[in-house]
Design a protein around this motif. Structure first.
Motif, PDB file in Angstrom:
ATOM      1  N   PHE A   1       0.808  -1.218   0.000  1.00 51.91           N
ATOM      2  CA  PHE A   1       0.000   0.000   0.000  1.00 51.91           C
ATOM      3  C   PHE A   1       0.846   1.276   0.000  1.00 51.91           C
ATOM      4  CE2 PHE A   1      -3.139  -3.068   1.682  1.00 51.91           C
ATOM      5  CZ  PHE A   1      -4.133  -2.853   0.762  1.00 51.91           C
ATOM      6  N   ARG A   2       1.947   1.289   0.761  1.00 55.37           N
ATOM      7  CA  ARG A   2       2.720   2.530   0.872  1.00 55.37           C
ATOM      8  C   ARG A   2       3.702   2.698  -0.285  1.00 55.37           C
ATOM      9  NH1 ARG A   2       4.802   3.065   7.011  1.00 55.37           N
ATOM     10  NH2 ARG A   2       5.453   5.113   6.210  1.00 55.37           N
ATOM     11  N   ASP A   3       4.400   1.615  -0.653  1.00 55.32           N
ATOM     12  CA  ASP A   3       5.445   1.739  -1.668  1.00 55.32           C
ATOM     13  C   ASP A   3       4.943   1.494  -3.080  1.00 55.32           C
ATOM     14  OD1 ASP A   3       7.240   2.258   0.332  1.00 55.32           O
ATOM     15  OD2 ASP A   3       7.941   0.201   0.507  1.00 55.32           O
ATOM     16  N   LEU A   4       3.793   0.839  -3.208  1.00 53.05           N
ATOM     17  CA  LEU A   4       3.252   0.573  -4.545  1.00 53.05           C
ATOM     18  C   LEU A   4       2.000   1.408  -4.817  1.00 53.05           C
ATOM     19  CD1 LEU A   4       3.753  -3.292  -4.666  1.00 53.05           C
ATOM     20  CD2 LEU A   4       4.811  -1.637  -6.199  1.00 53.05           C
ATOM     21  N   VAL A   5       0.915   1.105  -4.126  1.00 55.14           N
ATOM     22  CA  VAL A   5      -0.370   1.733  -4.422  1.00 55.14           C
ATOM     23  C   VAL A   5      -0.310   3.246  -4.237  1.00 55.14           C
ATOM     24  CG1 VAL A   5      -2.784   1.873  -3.736  1.00 55.14           C
ATOM     25  CG2 VAL A   5      -1.668  -0.362  -3.902  1.00 55.14           C
TER      26      VAL A   5
END
Length: 422
Positions: free
Chosen positions: A219-223
């Motif tokens: 969630f933090r590094d991709l989305v």
């Protein structure tokens, strides 16, 4: 523009946190006076590594007040931008009045950070920075830094480091003095990987810790970082990649799998998602040494940076985990000079610069499996004179084979891992 008083409180708070950490020492050698860019997956231990460096400097005469340590993912620093770095330096100067050694954690969230670091390096400050994105090592950033800082990749714990974290004394006699203990430890490392928080967690909690870490990366590094709207499609693609670590995948194949799950997606979007996964350092690609230039990029194998993330998605994981772990160890040692070979014969790993070919085989007791693995290595060596060393990594076998005039070293996973550089 950030306010000075809250920034001063954050500086003081982080000094206390760094001084109080319990650390598992990691192998890192740096020249006195040099700075460094540490790049690695989220939660791989970059912050602890910087705190280890601080502790080493304290042992050489520094005081904790000499260090300006900040983690830029702290939500209290929301809105901090490149113009606020000078305010940060001013706040530290007002607090301590000395020239700091800087430790700037997860600095990639600040656009333009490299210009500030270049300026400090030019002024002979010692600067250490960390980041969780492969772009930290990009040509543009390296050009801006102009060689002022060394670049180091940070990986999950090696098997030797995991043993030390569990209080196991490691020496050359370990495979013979404590075989049962070593077998338990390698099984644990194979299944759950080397992410530091997972290694240190009780066995019953390891999967939950892994799941939390994967969700943070997802969630933090991709989305969030890449503004990805198709969360479900991305997760389906990641699952397929985990299930297929032993098989080459094309963008078309991944698009078909995701679309078959009811989430229509374009090949171009799949290509973008794969690039994001690689930049985030969650996966790394491996090309077919025997393929044409175009096929090398479009049809690749994808391995995960840590075995624990494979296990989250694969129901019957053992052969997948063995191959993924061997890939990780080779990637750590040889970087992009590791390939698979698929042309008339299939060989899991080839390192041309070292003249090495390796098969990862969970169990060679079956005669058909034995013949397939050994004959592929021999045939590859016969058609490529650069391949001089042949290996098969298994779970529990250690011997040397002579096949058609070629020597093949069969090595158990535990012994092979202990032979690898830390």
């Amino acid at each position: 523009m950030v306010n000075k008083e809250p920034l001063k409180r954050i500086i003081l708070e982080y000094q206390g946190v760094a001084a109080g950490l319990r650390m598992v020492p990691r192998a890192v050698g740096l020249t006195d006076g040099s700075g460094c860019v540490f790049v690695g997956l989220r939660r791989v231990g970059k912050s602890y590594l910087m705190c280890q460096l601080m502790a080493q400097m304290v042992g050489r005469g520094h005081q904790w007040k000499d260090f300006l340590y900040i983690n830029f993912e702290d939500e209290r620093l929301h809105g901090f931008d490149v113009d606020d770095f000078d305010t940060l330096m001013l706040c530290y100067g007002e607090l301590f009045g000395v020239r700091p050694v800087l430790f700037l954690d997860e600095i990639q969230v600040i656009t333009g950070w490299e210009r500030f670091v270049r300026r400090l390096a030019d002024q002979k400050y010692q600067v250490f920075v960390t980041g969780s994105n492969a772009k930290m090592l990009s040509g543009d950033i390296a050009s801006t830094l102009g060689g002022r800082l060394m670049e180091r990749r940070v990986y999950p714990f090696s098997f030797r480091e995991a043993l030390l974290a569990h209080g196991v004394a490691v020496d050359d006699n370990l495979p013979y003095s404590s075989p049962a203990l070593l077998a338990r430890e390698v099984d644990d490392y194979l299944a759950f990987g080397g992410m530091p928080d997972v290694v240190l967690a009780p066995k019953e909690a390891k999967r939950a810790v892994l799941s939390n870490q994967f969700n943070a990366i997802f969630f933090r590094d991709l989305v969030t970082r890449y503004g990805i709207r198709g969360e479900s499609s991305l997760r389906t693609m990641v699952r397929k990649m985990a299930e297929s670590v032993m098989q080459p995948l094309s963008y078309n194949r991944l698009a078909h799998v995701v679309s078959s799950a009811g989430q229509k997606i374009k090949v171009e979007t799949i290509s973008t998602y794969v690039d994001c996964l690689i930049e985030t350092l969650l996966v790394f690609p491996m090309e077919n040494m025997a393929a044409s230039l175009g096929e090398r990029v479009s049809v690749r194998k994808y391995y995960f940076a840590d075995n624990g993330f494979v296990q989250l998605f694969v129901a019957m994981p053992d052969p997948h985990l063995l191959e993924n772990l061997v890939a990780c160890e080779l990637h750590k040692r040889y970087g992009g000079d590791v390939y698979f070979y698929n042309h008339n014969v299939e060989v899991d790993f080839v390192v041309p610069s070292a003249g090495i070919a390796i098969q990862a085989c969970y169990n060679m007791a079956d005669e058909e499996t034995f013949n397939r693995e050994t004959r592929a290595l021999v045939r590859l060596a016969e058609c490529n004179e650069e391949i001089r060393q042949l290996f098969i990594i298994t779970m529990s076998d250690d011997r040397t084979l002579a096949i058609d005039g070629r020597l093949i070293t069969v090595r158990s996973l535990a012994r092979w891992l202990l032979e690898q550089p830390v």
